[in-house]
Scaffold this active site. Structure first.
Site, PDB file in Angstrom:
ATOM      1  N   TYR A 153      -4.975  -7.450   3.339  1.00  6.78           N
ATOM      2  CA  TYR A 153      -4.877  -8.154   2.048  1.00  6.78           C
ATOM      3  C   TYR A 153      -4.937  -9.660   2.269  1.00  6.78           C
ATOM      4  O   TYR A 153      -5.668 -10.377   1.577  1.00  6.78           O
ATOM      5  CB  TYR A 153      -3.565  -7.746   1.361  1.00  6.78           C
ATOM      6  CG  TYR A 153      -3.405  -8.246  -0.060  1.00  6.78           C
ATOM      7  CD1 TYR A 153      -3.948  -7.531  -1.128  1.00  6.78           C
ATOM      8  CD2 TYR A 153      -2.717  -9.419  -0.340  1.00  6.78           C
ATOM      9  CE1 TYR A 153      -3.800  -7.968  -2.439  1.00  6.78           C
ATOM     10  CE2 TYR A 153      -2.564  -9.871  -1.648  1.00  6.78           C
ATOM     11  CZ  TYR A 153      -3.106  -9.143  -2.692  1.00  6.78           C
ATOM     12  OH  TYR A 153      -2.963  -9.591  -3.991  1.00  6.78           O
ATOM     13  N   LYS A 157      -7.857 -12.046   0.886  1.00  9.17           N
ATOM     14  CA  LYS A 157      -7.585 -13.094  -0.105  1.00  9.17           C
ATOM     15  C   LYS A 157      -7.872 -14.494   0.452  1.00  9.17           C
ATOM     16  O   LYS A 157      -8.277 -15.381  -0.306  1.00  9.17           O
ATOM     17  CB  LYS A 157      -6.146 -12.980  -0.622  1.00  9.17           C
ATOM     18  CG  LYS A 157      -5.886 -11.706  -1.441  1.00  9.17           C
ATOM     19  CD  LYS A 157      -6.721 -11.626  -2.715  1.00  9.17           C
ATOM     20  CE  LYS A 157      -6.329 -10.441  -3.599  1.00  9.17           C
ATOM     21  NZ  LYS A 157      -7.103 -10.356  -4.834  1.00  9.17           N
TER      22      LYS A 157
HETATM   23  P1  NAP Z   1      -2.845  -3.334 -10.493  1.00 12.53           P
HETATM   24  O1  NAP Z   1      -2.046  -3.214 -11.746  1.00 12.53           O
HETATM   25  O2  NAP Z   1      -2.570  -2.445  -9.348  1.00 12.53           O
HETATM   26  O3  NAP Z   1      -4.396  -3.257 -10.890  1.00 12.53           O
HETATM   27  C1  NAP Z   1      -5.397  -3.239  -9.915  1.00 12.53           C
HETATM   28  C2  NAP Z   1      -6.717  -2.902 -10.574  1.00 12.53           C
HETATM   29  O4  NAP Z   1      -7.729  -2.791  -9.578  1.00 12.53           O
HETATM   30  C3  NAP Z   1      -6.672  -1.560 -11.307  1.00 12.53           C
HETATM   31  O5  NAP Z   1      -7.452  -1.624 -12.453  1.00 12.53           O
HETATM   32  C4  NAP Z   1      -7.298  -0.637 -10.281  1.00 12.53           C
HETATM   33  O6  NAP Z   1      -7.834   0.539 -10.825  1.00 12.53           O
HETATM   34  C5  NAP Z   1      -8.394  -1.551  -9.773  1.00 12.53           C
HETATM   35  N1  NAP Z   1      -8.965  -1.009  -8.561  1.00 12.53           N
HETATM   36  C6  NAP Z   1      -8.354  -0.792  -7.385  1.00 12.53           C
HETATM   37  N2  NAP Z   1      -9.204  -0.214  -6.520  1.00 12.53           N
HETATM   38  C7  NAP Z   1     -10.390  -0.066  -7.178  1.00 12.53           C
HETATM   39  C8  NAP Z   1     -11.657   0.474  -6.830  1.00 12.53           C
HETATM   40  N3  NAP Z   1     -11.894   0.989  -5.625  1.00 12.53           N
HETATM   41  N4  NAP Z   1     -12.634   0.463  -7.765  1.00 12.53           N
HETATM   42  C9  NAP Z   1     -12.419  -0.070  -8.985  1.00 12.53           C
HETATM   43  N5  NAP Z   1     -11.234  -0.576  -9.378  1.00 12.53           N
HETATM   44  C10 NAP Z   1     -10.245  -0.569  -8.474  1.00 12.53           C
HETATM   45  O7  NAP Z   1      -2.699  -4.774  -9.911  1.00 12.53           O
HETATM   46  P2  NAP Z   1      -2.732  -6.242 -10.554  1.00 12.53           P
HETATM   47  O8  NAP Z   1      -1.476  -6.889 -10.180  1.00 12.53           O
HETATM   48  O9  NAP Z   1      -3.151  -6.203 -11.977  1.00 12.53           O
HETATM   49  O10 NAP Z   1      -3.873  -6.866  -9.642  1.00 12.53           O
HETATM   50  C11 NAP Z   1      -5.053  -7.451 -10.137  1.00 12.53           C
HETATM   51  C12 NAP Z   1      -5.528  -8.490  -9.145  1.00 12.53           C
HETATM   52  O11 NAP Z   1      -4.547  -9.520  -9.025  1.00 12.53           O
HETATM   53  C13 NAP Z   1      -5.748  -7.965  -7.731  1.00 12.53           C
HETATM   54  O12 NAP Z   1      -6.897  -8.555  -7.164  1.00 12.53           O
HETATM   55  C14 NAP Z   1      -4.502  -8.409  -7.002  1.00 12.53           C
HETATM   56  O13 NAP Z   1      -4.704  -8.539  -5.622  1.00 12.53           O
HETATM   57  C15 NAP Z   1      -4.253  -9.738  -7.669  1.00 12.53           C
HETATM   58  N6  NAP Z   1      -2.909 -10.265  -7.514  1.00 12.53           N
HETATM   59  C16 NAP Z   1      -1.843  -9.670  -8.112  1.00 12.53           C
HETATM   60  C17 NAP Z   1      -0.584 -10.230  -7.946  1.00 12.53           C
HETATM   61  C18 NAP Z   1       0.638  -9.655  -8.592  1.00 12.53           C
HETATM   62  O14 NAP Z   1       1.720 -10.204  -8.366  1.00 12.53           O
HETATM   63  N7  NAP Z   1       0.555  -8.608  -9.380  1.00 12.53           N
HETATM   64  C19 NAP Z   1      -0.415 -11.352  -7.166  1.00 12.53           C
HETATM   65  C20 NAP Z   1      -1.518 -11.929  -6.556  1.00 12.53           C
HETATM   66  C21 NAP Z   1      -2.774 -11.369  -6.755  1.00 12.53           C
HETATM   67  P3  NAP Z   1      -6.901   1.882 -10.868  1.00 12.53           P
HETATM   68  O15 NAP Z   1      -5.865   1.639 -11.939  1.00 12.53           O
HETATM   69  O16 NAP Z   1      -7.893   2.928 -11.215  1.00 12.53           O
HETATM   70  O17 NAP Z   1      -6.290   2.034  -9.502  1.00 12.53           O
END
Ligand code: NAP
Length: 248
Positions: A153, A157
């Site tokens: 990760y 990133k």
């Molecule tokens: P999340 O709720 O786990 O959502 C992740 C999304 O990515 C879901 O829609 C998931 O689909 C999709 N995904 C994962 N693998 C995939 C694949 N192979 N093909 C297509 N879609 C896929 O997480 P989130 O927090 O909203 O994360 C969104 C982004 O923000 C990510 O890039 C994450 O690294 C980044 N981020 C999040 C945080 C945080 O604190 N939450 C912090 C820094 C960065 P499914 O639902 O079908 O699995």
């Protein structure tokens, strides 16, 4: 004069739009006037219902990113896109000494390789119609910091941050704004394990100047700004939206 913070007339594709940050971005972009293509590998009904509930419209797109080049091919057949949000991402946790090739490849493919090839497909289509657009990559605090127990990760990133700058260097003069948002600790599925661990949860909250977990909406509003004409002279930045975490 038209509002430079609106997205009227723009077509915006958001990956991972079925939940979390992607869902919030899809909702906020629709609210700002964009025609949203909500892309995901899982059902997009909840997102479409939320958008319809506000009297707005979006269309779903089945888009799994496990095979990034194949996914990029899907993008190429969609017609005009003005905004691409590379949001979808996964995380795998294990000590570096135990980390598996499968956990390395899965994360790099979705979080980094897909970001590049989707951006490439978006740019090829934009250049073919002599148009421009905006690409917004979702980075992380681990685009700046090392983290722990998340080697693929962190590598991905950091890669997203570098790619954002490289693509901005190549495409800024051609009318595509490429930028990234580095979310802090946002309450979504992605961080469920951290919030469920009382010690980690307390340590995280103690370090956030704002004193709270971020909401997906905090990221979504920044994405709308970066997609809008108001951000037309912003290129190659990674904007932390982190409650002040990186300032500590
Ligand atoms: P999340 O709720 O786990 O959502 C992740 C999304 O990515 C879901 O829609 C998931 O689909 C999709 N995904 C994962 N693998 C995939 C694949 N192979 N093909 C297509 N879609 C896929 O997480 P989130 O927090 O909203 O994360 C969104 C982004 O923000 C990510 O890039 C994450 O690294 C980044 N981020 C999040 C945080 C945080 O604190 N939450 C912090 C820094 C960065 P499914 O639902 O079908 O699995």
């Amino acid at each position: 004069m038209s509002d430079p913070f609106r997205l009227d007339g723009k077509v915006a594709l958001v990956t991972g739009a079925n939940t979390g940050i992607g869902q919030a971005i899809a909702l906020a972009m629709a609210g700002a006037g964009a025609e949203v293509i909500a892309a995901g590998r899982s059902s997009l009904d909840e997102t479409l219902d939320l958008i319809a509930g506000k009297g707005l419209k979006a269309r779903p797109l089945a888009l799994a990113l496990d095979d990034p080049v194949k996914a990029a091919g899907t993008l190429a057949g969609l017609g005009r896109l003005d905004v691409l949000v590379n949001n979808a991402g996964i995380i795998r946790r294990a000590d570096a000494v135990d980390f598996t090739e499968a956990d390395w490849d899965a994360v790099i493919d979705v979080n980094l390789k897909a970001v590049f090839f989707l951006a490439q497909a978006f740019a090829r289509a934009a250049f073919a119609r002599e148009g421009g657009g905006a690409i917004i990559n979702i980075a992380s605090l681990l685009s700046f910091q090392g983290g722990i127990r998340v080697p693929s990760y962190t590598a991905a990133k950091h890669g997203v941050a570098g790619l954002t700058k490289l693509l901005a260097n190549e495409w800024a003069a051609k009318g595509i704004n490429v930028n990234a948002i580095a979310p802090g600790y946002i309450a979504t599925n992605n961080t469920e394990a951290l919030r469920a661990d009382p010690d980690r949860n307390r340590a995280i909250l103690e370090r956030i100047p704002a004193g709270r977990w971020g909401e997906a909406r905090d990221i979504a509003d920044t994405a709308v700004f970066l997609a809008s004409p108001a951000a037309q002279y912003i290129h190659g930045t990674i904007i932390p939206v982190d409650g002040g975490w990186l300032a500590r």
